[in-house]
Motif scaffolding. Structure first.
Motif, PDB file in Angstrom:
ATOM      1  N   GLU A 194      23.205  47.614  38.377  1.00 10.98           N
ATOM      2  CA  GLU A 194      24.579  48.120  38.436  1.00 10.98           C
ATOM      3  C   GLU A 194      25.391  47.097  39.228  1.00 10.98           C
ATOM      4  O   GLU A 194      24.915  46.629  40.272  1.00 10.98           O
ATOM      5  N   PHE A 195      26.573  46.763  38.754  1.00 10.35           N
ATOM      6  CA  PHE A 195      27.339  45.681  39.361  1.00 10.35           C
ATOM      7  C   PHE A 195      28.587  46.216  40.063  1.00 10.35           C
ATOM      8  O   PHE A 195      29.267  47.100  39.520  1.00 10.35           O
ATOM      9  N   THR A 196      28.852  45.659  41.236  1.00 11.63           N
ATOM     10  CA  THR A 196      30.121  45.948  41.905  1.00 11.63           C
ATOM     11  C   THR A 196      30.809  44.607  42.128  1.00 11.63           C
ATOM     12  O   THR A 196      30.207  43.702  42.717  1.00 11.63           O
ATOM     13  N   ALA A 197      32.022  44.497  41.633  1.00 10.13           N
ATOM     14  CA  ALA A 197      32.756  43.237  41.809  1.00 10.13           C
ATOM     15  C   ALA A 197      33.928  43.488  42.757  1.00 10.13           C
ATOM     16  O   ALA A 197      34.703  44.420  42.559  1.00 10.13           O
ATOM     17  N   VAL A 198      33.994  42.654  43.766  1.00  9.96           N
ATOM     18  CA  VAL A 198      34.981  42.829  44.831  1.00  9.96           C
ATOM     19  C   VAL A 198      35.985  41.688  44.768  1.00  9.96           C
ATOM     20  O   VAL A 198      35.588  40.520  44.707  1.00  9.96           O
ATOM     21  N   SER A 199      37.263  42.008  44.765  1.00 10.01           N
ATOM     22  CA  SER A 199      38.252  40.932  44.909  1.00 10.01           C
ATOM     23  C   SER A 199      39.500  41.516  45.547  1.00 10.01           C
ATOM     24  O   SER A 199      39.643  42.728  45.642  1.00 10.01           O
ATOM     25  N   ARG A 200      40.386  40.631  45.959  1.00 11.71           N
ATOM     26  CA  ARG A 200      41.565  41.063  46.691  1.00 11.71           C
ATOM     27  C   ARG A 200      42.382  42.079  45.877  1.00 11.71           C
ATOM     28  O   ARG A 200      42.888  43.053  46.392  1.00 11.71           O
ATOM     29  N   HIS A 201      42.487  41.831  44.559  1.00 11.00           N
ATOM     30  CA  HIS A 201      43.325  42.701  43.731  1.00 11.00           C
ATOM     31  C   HIS A 201      42.516  43.552  42.767  1.00 11.00           C
ATOM     32  O   HIS A 201      43.073  44.424  42.097  1.00 11.00           O
ATOM     33  N   GLY A 202      41.226  43.276  42.681  1.00 14.35           N
ATOM     34  CA  GLY A 202      40.366  44.102  41.825  1.00 14.35           C
ATOM     35  C   GLY A 202      40.697  44.007  40.340  1.00 14.35           C
ATOM     36  O   GLY A 202      40.407  44.913  39.571  1.00 14.35           O
ATOM     37  N   LEU A 203      41.288  42.884  39.938  1.00  8.56           N
ATOM     38  CA  LEU A 203      41.715  42.770  38.533  1.00  8.56           C
ATOM     39  C   LEU A 203      40.936  41.665  37.816  1.00  8.56           C
ATOM     40  O   LEU A 203      40.702  40.595  38.382  1.00  8.56           O
ATOM     41  N   PHE A 204      40.606  41.914  36.560  1.00  6.08           N
ATOM     42  CA  PHE A 204      40.049  40.863  35.710  1.00  6.08           C
ATOM     43  C   PHE A 204      41.157  39.881  35.332  1.00  6.08           C
ATOM     44  O   PHE A 204      42.338  40.241  35.387  1.00  6.08           O
ATOM     45  N   PRO A 205      40.775  38.686  34.865  1.00  8.73           N
ATOM     46  CA  PRO A 205      41.793  37.830  34.253  1.00  8.73           C
ATOM     47  C   PRO A 205      42.385  38.566  33.046  1.00  8.73           C
ATOM     48  O   PRO A 205      41.726  39.422  32.453  1.00  8.73           O
ATOM     49  N   GLU A 206      43.598  38.228  32.686  1.00 12.62           N
ATOM     50  CA  GLU A 206      44.194  38.778  31.468  1.00 12.62           C
ATOM     51  C   GLU A 206      43.409  38.248  30.260  1.00 12.62           C
ATOM     52  O   GLU A 206      42.609  37.315  30.393  1.00 12.62           O
ATOM     53  N   ALA A 207      43.673  38.840  29.092  1.00 11.52           N
ATOM     54  CA  ALA A 207      42.933  38.414  27.888  1.00 11.52           C
ATOM     55  C   ALA A 207      43.885  37.782  26.860  1.00 11.52           C
ATOM     56  O   ALA A 207      45.082  38.072  26.839  1.00 11.52           O
ATOM     57  N   HIS A 208      43.297  36.914  26.045  1.00 10.59           N
ATOM     58  CA  HIS A 208      44.041  36.390  24.885  1.00 10.59           C
ATOM     59  C   HIS A 208      44.177  37.508  23.853  1.00 10.59           C
ATOM     60  O   HIS A 208      43.350  38.427  23.812  1.00 10.59           O
ATOM     61  N   LEU A 209      45.177  37.393  22.986  1.00  7.54           N
ATOM     62  CA  LEU A 209      45.220  38.272  21.817  1.00  7.54           C
ATOM     63  C   LEU A 209      44.287  37.666  20.767  1.00  7.54           C
ATOM     64  O   LEU A 209      44.021  36.457  20.788  1.00  7.54           O
ATOM     65  N   SER A 210      43.824  38.488  19.824  1.00  9.23           N
ATOM     66  CA  SER A 210      42.885  37.907  18.849  1.00  9.23           C
ATOM     67  C   SER A 210      43.584  36.854  17.981  1.00  9.23           C
ATOM     68  O   SER A 210      42.980  35.868  17.594  1.00  9.23           O
ATOM     69  N   LYS A 211      44.842  37.068  17.671  1.00 11.60           N
ATOM     70  CA  LYS A 211      45.608  36.009  16.974  1.00 11.60           C
ATOM     71  C   LYS A 211      46.734  35.558  17.896  1.00 11.60           C
ATOM     72  O   LYS A 211      47.442  36.402  18.466  1.00 11.60           O
ATOM     73  N   ALA A 212      46.885  34.242  18.007  1.00  8.01           N
ATOM     74  CA  ALA A 212      47.919  33.728  18.914  1.00  8.01           C
ATOM     75  C   ALA A 212      49.309  34.072  18.372  1.00  8.01           C
ATOM     76  O   ALA A 212      49.547  33.972  17.163  1.00  8.01           O
ATOM     77  N   SER A 213      50.241  34.493  19.269  1.00 13.28           N
ATOM     78  CA  SER A 213      51.615  34.741  18.826  1.00 13.28           C
ATOM     79  C   SER A 213      52.355  33.408  18.743  1.00 13.28           C
ATOM     80  O   SER A 213      52.075  32.486  19.511  1.00 13.28           O
TER      81      SER A 213
ATOM     82  N   ARG B  55      28.226  50.749  34.509  1.00 16.29           N
ATOM     83  CA  ARG B  55      27.383  49.685  35.092  1.00 16.29           C
ATOM     84  C   ARG B  55      28.211  48.698  35.892  1.00 16.29           C
ATOM     85  O   ARG B  55      27.671  47.823  36.561  1.00 16.29           O
ATOM     86  N   LEU B  56      29.523  48.809  35.796  1.00 11.69           N
ATOM     87  CA  LEU B  56      30.381  47.886  36.542  1.00 11.69           C
ATOM     88  C   LEU B  56      31.484  48.661  37.238  1.00 11.69           C
ATOM     89  O   LEU B  56      32.150  49.502  36.633  1.00 11.69           O
ATOM     90  N   HIS B  57      31.637  48.358  38.532  1.00 14.16           N
ATOM     91  CA  HIS B  57      32.716  48.973  39.315  1.00 14.16           C
ATOM     92  C   HIS B  57      33.494  47.843  39.963  1.00 14.16           C
ATOM     93  O   HIS B  57      32.900  46.880  40.433  1.00 14.16           O
ATOM     94  N   ARG B  58      34.789  48.016  39.987  1.00 11.50           N
ATOM     95  CA  ARG B  58      35.629  47.004  40.648  1.00 11.50           C
ATOM     96  C   ARG B  58      36.202  47.587  41.918  1.00 11.50           C
ATOM     97  O   ARG B  58      36.643  48.730  41.920  1.00 11.50           O
ATOM     98  N   LEU B  59      36.219  46.785  42.986  1.00  2.73           N
ATOM     99  CA  LEU B  59      36.772  47.247  44.257  1.00  2.73           C
ATOM    100  C   LEU B  59      37.791  46.241  44.757  1.00  2.73           C
ATOM    101  O   LEU B  59      37.601  45.021  44.605  1.00  2.73           O
ATOM    102  N   ARG B  60      38.860  46.775  45.372  1.00  2.00           N
ATOM    103  CA  ARG B  60      39.871  45.885  45.959  1.00  2.00           C
ATOM    104  C   ARG B  60      39.604  45.762  47.444  1.00  2.00           C
ATOM    105  O   ARG B  60      39.491  46.786  48.145  1.00  2.00           O
TER     106      ARG B  60
END
Ligand SMILES: Cc1cc2nc3c(=O)[nH]c(=O)nc-3n(C[C@H](O)[C@H](O)[C@H](O)COP(=O)(O)OP(=O)(O)OC[C@H]3O[C@@H](n4cnc5c(N)ncnc54)[C@H](O)[C@@H]3O)c2cc1C
Length: 455
Positions: A218-237, A330-335
């Motif tokens: 089980e994973f816990t990911a800790v970061s200052r803002h608790g956010l993943f990077p943004e994602a690309h769209l499947s087709k570029a605009s 299985r994954l929890h994010r903490l700020r």
């Protein structure tokens, strides 16, 4: 023209420069000493040496050519293996490593045909001493005098974060170098609790791989803002404009506050904010150059994380994999902020200062440091960079972004610029800001080849 050149580094940047140098019609024979280091597969480096099909490029196939003058290079290579591949796809990094290797082999063939002499040396360079008429390159017992040397060393070795107890480091359960750890990771049903410090692309790579290899973890990911990077769209605009007006406005007021405001306003008016961010990319080094040092420091303190989050994005299928991990609990994010990590009887214990009040204790079988690329030459464990800094041959960037250099890659010391000593890639971040990914590296390689081959 520099007749004898030492290329120091065995990763994608050195491979790209080598290919640029050897791809051109020869006016005079060139002698290249290519020191490829003693780690990693030739040309692949950390990024493309992965054997995991789960690790994808975070740039679309159509933008990953090694050559500034051949934009379809990688796409053509990939489509020769599978005609259904599209330029908008995010392909495995392993396939990109195959492409780099194929191009290097092609370049070495060309070298023979053109009468160039390329000497491959699979060792790390220990010291580099710039002189008035060239550079001395020292590798073990050997010393070679060359007309010019290029440092293509990639990111520097990761350093443990402050607050990690020596006993935790000695236990082998605190992982400082996630890449080395992943390269050796095996299927294992034992690990139950894994804590990651940092939540950028490195964390995502670790999560993709270890969640498959360690089915009970089980994973816990800790970061200052608790956010993943943004994602690309499947087709570029399609971009709504070329971004020239925004760049002009930013150049008129080079300060972080007004840039943030301008970006916020422009993205609010756009149909897809990603087009605004991507439109800035070709202008980033010009913008960075205009930012006065106190503003650069302000950017690093307050805006860097937000910028990196929108600029270095996840492929859409990777974003989905992260959501699936969270949905299956299985994954929890903490700020919050890691205060310290200590060795405990049952494993490791990470003491966390959550955002807001209080404290939290996270027990872990492993704690993995996933804080991104290190380019801090001020205090580094990299022997060659340490030697260059200690001897005053290069000046470290004051914000920990590589070494002081000119925009075309000449390294600088505290009193001036070396005419024969260059860098490419991550060491130039302080000068160019954006200097780690292939779209920038291939442009640097082209300019550097122009300089090195100039009559
Ligand atoms: C995990 C990961 C994923 C990435 N994904 C992408 C992506 O999808 N798209 C993209 O554009 N960019 C990506 N990047 C950015 C990436 O850094 C570049 O694309 C590229 O790999 C950089 O190559 P490099 O040669 O500068 O560094 P590296 O590949 O790190 O190579 C450095 C080389 O220098 C050698 N070396 C070090 N010291 C010495 C010495 N003293 N003597 C001789 N040799 C030495 C090392 O052994 C190594 O071979 C990614 C980076 C990482 C870490």
């Amino acid at each position: 023209m520099f007749r004898r050149v030492a290329l120091i580094g065995g990763g994608a940047a050195a491979a790209t420069l080598l290919s640029e140098l050897l791809d051109r019609p020869a006016t005079q024979p060139l002698h290249l000493d290519w020191y490829t280091g003693d780690t990693g597969a030739l040309a692949r480096g950390v990024a493309y040496g992965t054997h995991s099909a789960r690790h994808l490029l975070n740039v679309r196939a159509a933008s990953m050519s090694m050559f500034a003058g051949k934009p379809r290079g990688f796409l053509d290579f990939a489509q020769r293996g599978d005609a259904s591949i599209a330029g908008t796809d995010f392909l495995p990094r392993q396939l990109y490593g195959d492409y780099l290797e194929a191009e290097v082999n092609r370049a070495l063939e060309l070298a023979r045909a053109h009468g160039h002499d390329v000497h491959l040396i699979a060792h790390a360079v220990d010291a580099v001493v710039p002189e008035s008429d060239g550079v001395n390159v020292i590798c073990g017992e050997n010393s070679a005098h060359v007309d010019a040397a290029v440092l293509a060393l990639g990111a520097l070795p990761p350093q443990p974060l402050g607050g990690v107890a020596q006993a935790a480091l000695d236990s082998g359960r605190y992982v400082v170098d996630p890449w080395r750890f992943l390269a050796a990771a095996q299927p294992d049903s034992q690990p139950r609790k894994v804590v990651l410090i940092g939540l950028g692309l490195t964390a995502v790579d670790v999560l993709l791989e270890l969640s498959a290899l360690w089915p009970n973890a089980e994973f816990t990911a800790v970061s200052r803002h608790g956010l993943f990077p943004e994602a690309h769209l499947s087709k570029a605009s399609a971009p709504t404009d070329d971004g020239a007006e925004l760049v002009e406005q930013m150049l008129e007021a080079p300060e972080v506050r007004s840039w943030t405001r301008l970006l916020r306003d422009t993205t609010a008016r756009s149909t897809d904010w990603r087009t605004v961010v991507d439109g800035l990319r070709p202008h980033l080094s010009a913008l960075w150059a205009e930012l006065p040092p106190p503003e650069r420091a302000r950017f690093m303190r307050h805006a860097r994380w937000a910028w990196e989050r929108v600029r270095h994005r996840l492929p859409p299928q990777v974003e989905q994999a992260m959501h699936a991990l969270e949905q299956s609990d299985r994954l929890h994010r903490l700020r919050g902020r890691m205060r310290d990590v200590e060795l405990a009887s049952e494993g490791l214990r990470l003491n966390l200062q959550p955002n807001g009040d209080g404290s939290a204790v996270l027990p872990a079988d492993y704690v993995i440091q996933t804080v991104g690329l290190n380019t801090d030459a001020r205090r580094t464990g990299h022997p060659l960079v340490r030697q260059l800094v200690t001897n005053g041959h290069v000046a470290p960037d004051p914000l920990g972004l590589g070494c002081d250099a000119t925009a075309d890659g000449h390294l600088r010391h505290k009193d001036g610029t070396w005419p024969h000593l260059f860098a490419i890639g991550s060491l130039l971040r302080g000068t160019l800001w954006e200097s780690t990914a292939m779209p920038e590296i291939r442009v640097q390689a082209r300019h550097l080849a122009d300089i090195l081959l100039a009559p």
